[in-house]
Write an enzyme that holds these catalytic residues in place. Structure first.
Site, PDB file in Angstrom:
ATOM      1  NE  ARG A 216     -69.457 -65.686  -0.793  1.00 47.82           N
ATOM      2  CZ  ARG A 216     -69.229 -64.996  -0.215  1.00 47.82           C
ATOM      3  NH1 ARG A 216     -69.021 -64.206   0.359  1.00 47.82           N
ATOM      4  NH2 ARG A 216     -71.249 -64.596   0.526  1.00 47.82           N
ATOM      5  CG  PHE A 235     -58.102 -58.265   1.765  1.00 52.75           C
ATOM      6  CD1 PHE A 235     -57.821 -57.325   2.010  1.00 52.75           C
ATOM      7  CD2 PHE A 235     -57.889 -57.936   0.096  1.00 52.75           C
ATOM      8  CE1 PHE A 235     -57.068 -56.762   1.662  1.00 52.75           C
ATOM      9  CE2 PHE A 235     -56.815 -57.248  -0.417  1.00 52.75           C
ATOM     10  CZ  PHE A 235     -56.210 -56.009   0.761  1.00 52.75           C
ATOM     11  CG  ASP A 257     -59.119 -61.690   6.588  1.00 50.34           C
ATOM     12  OD1 ASP A 257     -59.329 -61.642   5.943  1.00 50.34           O
ATOM     13  OD2 ASP A 257     -58.913 -60.898   7.780  1.00 50.34           O
ATOM     14  CB  ALA A 287     -53.430 -58.351   1.576  1.00 51.77           C
ATOM     15  CG  ASP A 307     -63.940 -59.125  -0.726  1.00 49.18           C
ATOM     16  OD1 ASP A 307     -64.114 -58.265  -1.578  1.00 49.18           O
ATOM     17  OD2 ASP A 307     -64.451 -60.278  -0.495  1.00 49.18           O
ATOM     18  CB  CYS A 347     -66.441 -52.893  -1.714  1.00 49.45           C
ATOM     19  SG  CYS A 347     -65.477 -53.145  -0.183  1.00 49.45           S
TER      20      CYS A 347
HETATM   21  N1  SAH Z   1     -64.069 -61.823   0.564  1.00 45.38           N
HETATM   22  C1  SAH Z   1     -64.516 -62.095   1.599  1.00 45.38           C
HETATM   23  C2  SAH Z   1     -64.699 -60.899   2.075  1.00 45.38           C
HETATM   24  C3  SAH Z   1     -63.292 -60.286   2.789  1.00 45.38           C
HETATM   25  S1  SAH Z   1     -64.070 -58.840   3.705  1.00 45.38           S
HETATM   26  C4  SAH Z   1     -65.553 -62.981   1.643  1.00 45.38           C
HETATM   27  O1  SAH Z   1     -66.038 -63.590   0.389  1.00 45.38           O
HETATM   28  O2  SAH Z   1     -66.369 -63.407   2.742  1.00 45.38           O
HETATM   29  C5  SAH Z   1     -62.213 -58.076   3.876  1.00 45.38           C
HETATM   30  C6  SAH Z   1     -60.730 -58.501   4.677  1.00 45.38           C
HETATM   31  O3  SAH Z   1     -60.217 -58.580   4.615  1.00 45.38           O
HETATM   32  C7  SAH Z   1     -61.136 -58.585   6.045  1.00 45.38           C
HETATM   33  O4  SAH Z   1     -61.522 -59.970   6.481  1.00 45.38           O
HETATM   34  C8  SAH Z   1     -60.498 -58.007   7.445  1.00 45.38           C
HETATM   35  O5  SAH Z   1     -59.664 -58.496   7.936  1.00 45.38           O
HETATM   36  C9  SAH Z   1     -59.764 -58.151   5.755  1.00 45.38           C
HETATM   37  N2  SAH Z   1     -58.621 -57.713   5.884  1.00 45.38           N
HETATM   38  C10 SAH Z   1     -58.516 -55.732   5.803  1.00 45.38           C
HETATM   39  N3  SAH Z   1     -57.285 -55.149   5.932  1.00 45.38           N
HETATM   40  C11 SAH Z   1     -56.288 -55.928   5.915  1.00 45.38           C
HETATM   41  C12 SAH Z   1     -55.007 -56.488   5.188  1.00 45.38           C
HETATM   42  N4  SAH Z   1     -54.661 -55.472   5.200  1.00 45.38           N
HETATM   43  N5  SAH Z   1     -54.574 -57.534   4.695  1.00 45.38           N
HETATM   44  C13 SAH Z   1     -55.041 -58.561   4.662  1.00 45.38           C
HETATM   45  N6  SAH Z   1     -56.715 -58.624   5.522  1.00 45.38           N
HETATM   46  C14 SAH Z   1     -56.659 -57.027   5.071  1.00 45.38           C
END
Ligand code: SAH
Length: 404
Positions: A216, A235, A257, A287, A307, A347
């Site tokens: 970040r 995400f 998200d 997404a 992410d 991840c």
């Molecule tokens: N970048 C964030 C962490 C991301 S965690 C940070 O720095 O804090 C992954 C996220 O993806 C979660 O919030 C989850 O709700 C979301 N997510 C999971 N599947 C998804 C999809 N298909 N489309 C959009 N968001 C999604």
């Protein structure tokens, strides 16, 4: 020493133990002498009887023992002093990160890589959150709870052992207050001088993606070097990257998200840092669909962050996961302006850094975008990777610059 159960390995199956890898798989084991309870201390011996290591027995898991010490057979790593010293070492290693007060949340104990397999400890200011992920640490939970209170003096010690990996150890999910006051609904933390609210009861992991802190900060730096950048934060969870991008001077941020609640908390995090909501657009949706819609609307961005959650949980998921990663990376690459940057992550431990790079390459080729790698990312330094335990590296990322 004879009072402890013994694991005897097959011939030529002692290499990983001698190299101090902390996982002993069931296939390497010729026999178990004695009847170890789940989590019991066991001595590991080679086929010809030589002592090799001490470990904690997991009766149910393929990882039949998690190894903790390779000292001689007379050194029995069971007393509180042994674990106090390991905890102190891990906690001391994080002090520089917390020293100037601009960061108040971090991982204090990173399991295998800190010599305490199956124990995760995260600090959010005065609230400390713990995860017991193995039979060995779960069997010693009272001791660890006491030591953590003694060493950290937290206002709250809270457990978030509500994770799938416990099933493999035949442990049921567990969550709740272990010591002190109930945690507030929102724990306020500082990260590199920025403010975030964390819900340690319901948030992902122990509440926040602490492993992305350094990345970040990289995004903030990249935005600061440019003028008036537009950011697509895919995400987005509770808007971690969005807040950093705005701190770097971004002119507009779009968060995507599926979780309305995460987006709502993201709004609160903007306000916490004094950023105007007018510059931020939230899109609640999948997404995979939203990125296609943005493309058909002819939208374009200077920086795209991808992410996603873990796509591959086991080796068997790799093919399917790779298709998912390729797809979102293709969609993201299409949305970037020339000269723009893609911060793309995986991840999934099962996807190696090498494979991930190949996937991103395949994505760029298919959408005919010319891109260069200008940076490589991994998990933040409070999530170290022991050299003996390469499996500890799960987060990998590439910064790609779009040439044309
Ligand atoms: N970048 C964030 C962490 C991301 S965690 C940070 O720095 O804090 C992954 C996220 O993806 C979660 O919030 C989850 O709700 C979301 N997510 C999971 N599947 C998804 C999809 N298909 N489309 C959009 N968001 C999604």
């Amino acid at each position: 020493m004879s009072e402890y159960p013994r694991i005897i390995l097959h011939a030529r199956r002692d290499v990983s133990v001698r190299r101090r890898h902390p996982w002993l798989f069931s296939g390497a084991i010729a026999r178990v002498e004695g009847k170890p309870e789940p989590g019991a201390l066991v001595a590991v011996h080679s086929f010809d009887g030589a002592f090799l290591a001490w470990g904690h027995y997991s009766a149910a898991s393929q990882i039949r023992a998690r190894l903790i010490a390779w000292e001689d057979a007379d050194f029995v790593p069971e007393m509180p002093e042994f674990w106090r010293a390991r905890l102190e070492q891990a906690i001391a290693a994080r002090q520089p990160l917390l020293a100037d007060g601009t960061t108040t949340a971090c991982r204090l104990v990173n399991a295998e890589s800190d010599g305490i397999p199956g124990l995760v400890v995260d600090r959010y200011g005065e609230v400390v959150v713990v995860q017991y992920l193995s039979a060995g640490t779960d069997a010693r939970r009272e001791l660890f709870n006491e030591l953590l209170v003694e060493l950290l003096h937290p206002a709250t010690l809270y457990e978030r052992s509500d994770v799938d990996v416990r099933e493999k150890e035949r442990l049921t999910p567990r969550e709740g207050l272990l010591y002190g006051e109930e945690p507030p609904d929102v724990v306020e933390i500082l990260e590199n001088g920025l403010r975030f609210g964390v819900d340690v009861r319901h948030g992902h992991k122990t509440g926040f993606y602490l492993d992305q802190r350094d990345n970040r900060a990289l995004v903030r730096g990249a935005v600061a070097q440019r003028k008036a950048s537009t950011i697509l934060n895919t995400f987005s969870y509770t808007g971690g990257f969005a807040v950093y991008a705005l701190a770097g001077g971004a002119s507009a941020v779009t968060n995507v998200d599926t979780s309305a609640e995460a987006l709502r908390v993201g709004r609160e995090n903007l306000a916490r840092n004094g950023f105007a909501a007018a510059n931020v657009e939230d899109i609640e949706g999948d997404a995979f669909t939203v990125l296609r819609e943005l493309h058909s609307q002819k939208r374009a961005f200077d920086i795209v962050i991808l992410d996603p959650p873990k796509f591959a949980f086991t080796q068997g998921d790799v093919q399917r996961a790779a298709r998912g990663y390729k797809d979102i990376n293709m969609q993201a690459l299409r949305l970037l302006n020339p000269g723009g940057l893609l911060f793309t992550f995986s991840c999934s431990g099962a996807i190696s850094a090498d494979l991930f790079q190949k996937i991103v390459f395949g994505a760029a080729l298919d959408v005919k975008r010319d891109a260069q790698i200008v940076g490589r990312m991994t998990q933040s330094s409070d999530h170290p990777i022991a050299l003996t335990f390469p499996e500890g590296e799960y987060l990998k990322g590439l910064v790609c610059r779009i040439v044309g």
